[in-house]
Enzyme design. Structure first.
Site, PDB file in Angstrom:
ATOM      1  N   SER A 134       0.825  -1.212   0.000  1.00  0.00           N
ATOM      2  CA  SER A 134       0.000   0.000   0.000  1.00  0.00           C
ATOM      3  C   SER A 134       0.857   1.260   0.000  1.00  0.00           C
ATOM      4  O   SER A 134       0.350   2.343  -0.265  1.00  0.00           O
ATOM      5  CB  SER A 134      -0.868   0.070   1.252  1.00  0.00           C
ATOM      6  OG  SER A 134      -1.453  -1.147   1.546  1.00  0.00           O
ATOM      7  N   HIS A 163      -2.302  -3.023  -6.320  1.00  0.00           N
ATOM      8  CA  HIS A 163      -2.796  -2.661  -4.996  1.00  0.00           C
ATOM      9  C   HIS A 163      -4.300  -2.897  -4.932  1.00  0.00           C
ATOM     10  O   HIS A 163      -5.085  -2.133  -5.494  1.00  0.00           O
ATOM     11  CB  HIS A 163      -2.446  -1.194  -4.703  1.00  0.00           C
ATOM     12  CG  HIS A 163      -2.865  -0.747  -3.346  1.00  0.00           C
ATOM     13  ND1 HIS A 163      -3.156   0.549  -3.044  1.00  0.00           N
ATOM     14  CD2 HIS A 163      -3.039  -1.443  -2.197  1.00  0.00           C
ATOM     15  CE1 HIS A 163      -3.493   0.635  -1.769  1.00  0.00           C
ATOM     16  NE2 HIS A 163      -3.435  -0.565  -1.243  1.00  0.00           N
ATOM     17  N   GLU A 182      -5.537  -0.474  -7.971  1.00  0.00           N
ATOM     18  CA  GLU A 182      -4.523   0.521  -8.345  1.00  0.00           C
ATOM     19  C   GLU A 182      -3.361  -0.254  -8.962  1.00  0.00           C
ATOM     20  O   GLU A 182      -2.774  -1.118  -8.307  1.00  0.00           O
ATOM     21  CB  GLU A 182      -4.020   1.243  -7.083  1.00  0.00           C
ATOM     22  CG  GLU A 182      -4.409   2.690  -6.993  1.00  0.00           C
ATOM     23  CD  GLU A 182      -3.852   3.362  -5.736  1.00  0.00           C
ATOM     24  OE1 GLU A 182      -3.770   4.582  -5.745  1.00  0.00           O
ATOM     25  OE2 GLU A 182      -3.515   2.687  -4.747  1.00  0.00           O
TER      26      GLU A 182
END
Ligand code: 3H9
Length: 687
Positions: A407, A428, A440
């Site tokens: 993250s 992500h 992501e």
């Protein structure tokens, strides 16, 4: 200009064919073409007319790119009235997705046949709209009030079998649709079948309490949204008034929706989502690597959820854990999650069993030798991640894609731990990974184009919405959370309660307030990350002192216990906690803060403008390709209300100058460090 609609004959059957790629949307030229063809058909030698589409789908709706422009004749409602009024029987032959205005076109025909894989829906509500070409009036007449309400307020499509059951279509045909629909039309002519107009059917009996039930449920589920409530009013009109009067109600309420800022926001999001899947400078035909088997390192909540997302798309997954015990625990959580999906009706038992069978476990990295993609999902320890990547480098085959679910960490450093940094990328996922839509995709400095293209395409295969980020601390989403959480905690220490902050944000539309999110997600990762930083880099201590104290008391989040609230373990219900309120007051006093009443409006502005200001920096630095990608990230990953379009759209809708002025006001009140306006914001405000 060549019309996208052609009209031809197969013996005594007139065939109207729409060919307007990619999805046969009802652009003006399609509407005109349909009107011309149906008009010609009234006086030619045909006995019956079939409407069919070329390409991948039946008409998928009104042309969204025409919204917001001056309406052009022929209007869809008028066209559909003309089709329904036809003296010759009209059959709609459907494949792909008949959606919105497309489904309304089918409902205006007198008979409908479809291939078994066809889908039917009225998804306008997802664009902040309602079906505006008779859908709200014709659907309840064919399928009943409850089915109509369900279809239109959810926006979710029906299968051909469900549509047949509900009386929305008349026949499912196997084989070639054109041949089969023409054959069926011929049969109808031979039988002398009567014309059955949807608008002339009586609405089947219904329970009058349904309407209030829906109004209340939607008031909670789609709080503050206009379209769902307007849909209920339209269906109520269909059930209680003549078709003509119901159409007037539909028209007025459709226009109200169309002119709303909510619909503008949701239309923006529809286009933003499609745009986010595209990488500037990367040709659409960039070759992709095959992804036929996936390895996942780490069987915790995240790894397990990722495994489910991938298996649910039919791709086999090997889950790696450090020992048998951890592996058994990870697999049993997956079992439990599948059982939960079956119980909630999200998956059939059969489908769940098939998906689960695609997930196997191992404690041996050698099991990854043939994987096409490996996703590392262990906890946020940069050294551990680097070790794992070095190890993967030695066991995995050439050409494998090596992804990290980090993250925050610097993926360039992780990539440098391998001899193949071009194969390394960030994927992500958001928790719970089998449910949350956002992915992501983090492009590191050396990530190869085909690796990126493969991952963007994979996102679609596993039914995620991708958005690309470049590498920075927290990437797009979590980086923006920093000012958001900072302001949430500052509001608390300055005088608000956690509950006031959360309620203010939820009333504004966030799916969950920030401090409830912290309770749910846990604050241990953030706490550890802060501790790892030198003191001067941890930010304003007033913005994290309360969280630090709570973390040090072991209040780390719902997994262990609540943070800002008291949580009842059995019900998971949260309530205010006097102990936390005392801590807040004590820490405020330590800092010499005089607590004050903070208006909800200030809370919302500080949190949301904090997001926007950081979003501006992210765009300017090229971390996000475009502002609309940030909107996609926030709506699909962070519970930002779709009806506000995402933080950057919201800034536009508010007026950039106004946002800039408010940010300057906060800078004057709270200091330059937190509130210096992003240069891009300043620049845009001066235009
Ligand atoms: C409506 O009908 C109102 C009426 O009731 C009343 C009017 C008076 N228009 O999603 P994809 C483009 S409201 C224009 O990647 P998939 C899309 O932007 C409408 N363009 O493909 C993309 O363009 P690009 C109700 C549209 O296979 C390309 O097509 N209908 C439209 O994953 C491919 O799209 C809906 O809300 C459109 N209506 O999914 C349906 N739809 O390549 C919305 C798509 O340049 N559409 N495009 O990025 C969908 O749900 C999906 O696109 C669909 C295909 C399921 C059809």
């Amino acid at each position: 200009m060549l019309s996208p609609v052609s009209y031809s004959h197969e013996g005594n059957i007139g065939v109207i064919s729409v060919d307007n790629p990619p999805v046969n949307a009802l652009s003006r030229s399609v509407r005109q073409g349909l009107l011309d063809a149906i008009t010609v058909a009234q006086s030619d030698a045909s006995d019956i007319v079939v409407i069919i589409c070329a390409g991948r789908t039946f008409i998928a709706g009104a042309d969204i790119t025409e919204f917001g422009k001056p309406p052009q004749e022929p209007y869809l409602s008028d066209l559909l009235d003309t089709i329904e009024a036809s003296d010759k029987l009209v059959v709609a032959a459907i494949h792909g997705t008949a959606l919105g205005g497309g489904f309304e076109t089918a409902l205006a025909a007198h008979s409908r046949c479809a291939v078994p894989s066809a889908k039917f829906g009225l998804p306008e509500v997802k664009l902040g709209l309602l079906p505006g070409a008779g859908g709200t009036q014709r659907t309840p007449r064919l399928a009943g009030v409850e089915a109509a309400l369900q279809l239109m307020t959810s926006g979710n499509p029906l299968s051909a079998a469900q549509a047949l059951d509900l009386g929305l279509i008349d026949k499912i045909v196997e084989g070639d649709l054109r041949e089969e629909s023409v054959a069926w039309a011929r049969e109808l002519v031979e039988q002398g079948a009567a014309i059955r107009r949807s608008s002339e059917q009586p609405v089947p009996d219904f329970d009058t309490e349904l309407f209030d039930g829906y109004r209340q449920a939607l008031g909670k589920r789609a709080r503050g949204q206009i379209a769902p409530q307007n849909i209920v009013r339209c269906v109520e009109a269909a059930a209680t008034q003549s078709f003509e009067d119901g159409m007037k109600v539909e028209r007025d309420l459709f226009l109200e929706c169309m002119q709303s800022t909510q619909s503008a926001a949701m239309q923006h999001l529809f286009l933003a989502e499609r745009q986010a899947a595209k990488i500037d400078g990367l040709p659409i035909d960039t070759p992709k690597r095959p992804v036929e088997s996936v390895g996942i390192i780490g069987g915790g909540t995240m790894g397990g959820g990722i495994a489910m997302s991938i298996a649910n798309a039919g791709i086999p997954v090997t889950l790696i854990e450090i020992n048998d015990e951890a592996l058994a625990r990870g697999l049993s959580i997956i079992d439990k999650n599948y059982a939960g999906s079956v119980k909630r009706g999200k998956l059939s038992e059969d489908k769940a069993a098939k998906c689960r069978a695609l997930i196997s476990g191992s404690t041996d990295y050698a099991s990854l030798a043939n994987a096409d993609l490996v996703i590392e999902a262990v906890f946020e320890d940069p050294e551990l991640k680097k070790q794992i990547f070095t190890r993967l480098d030695s066991v995995c085959k050439p050409g494998v894609i090596l992804a990290t679910n980090t993250s925050y960490q610097d993926i360039n450093l992780i990539a440098a731990a391998t001899n193949r940094p071009e194969d390394v990328i960030g994927l992500h996922f958001f928790s719970p990974a089998n449910i949350m839509k956002l992915l992501e995709v983090v492009r590191a400095e050396k990530t190869a184009d085909d690796v990126l293209a493969t991952c963007m395409a994979l996102a679609k295969t596993i039914r995620k919405v991708p958005a690309m980020s470049r590498v920075c601390y927290g990437f797009i989403g979590n980086r923006m959370l920093q000012p958001y959480f900072r302001e949430a905690q500052l509001c608390v220490i300055e005088g608000a309660t956690p509950k006031q902050v959360d309620n203010a944000m939820e009333s504004w539309g966030m799916a969950m307030g920030p401090l409830r999110v912290a309770d749910l997600a846990g604050i241990d990762v953030g706490y550890k990350a802060r501790q790892a930083l030198p003191e001067e880099q941890r930010g304003d201590p007033r913005s994290h002192r309360v969280a630090d104290v709570l973390a040090e008391m072991g209040r780390l989040g719902q997994k262990a216990c609540a943070v800002f609230y008291k949580s009842a373990p059995e019900t998971r219900r949260h309530s205010s906690d006097a102990e936390v309120l005392e801590i807040i007051e004590r820490e405020a006093a330590e800092f010499g803060i005089e607590r004050r009443e903070i208006p909800d409006e200030e809370i919302v502005d500080r949190l949301v403008y904090g997001l926007i200001n950081e979003g501006m920096r992210i765009v300017e630095e090229g971390i996000a390709q475009r502002p609309s990608d940030i909107d996609v990230v926030y709506v699909y990953g962070y519970g930002f209300p779709a009806s506000r379009g995402g933080p950057m759209h919201y800034a536009d809708a508010m007026g950039i100058k106004r946002v800039y002025e408010r940010v300057c006001e906060f800078r004057n009140r709270f200091g330059e460090e937190a509130w210096a306006p992003a240069p891009l914001l300043e620049k845009l405000a001066s235009l």
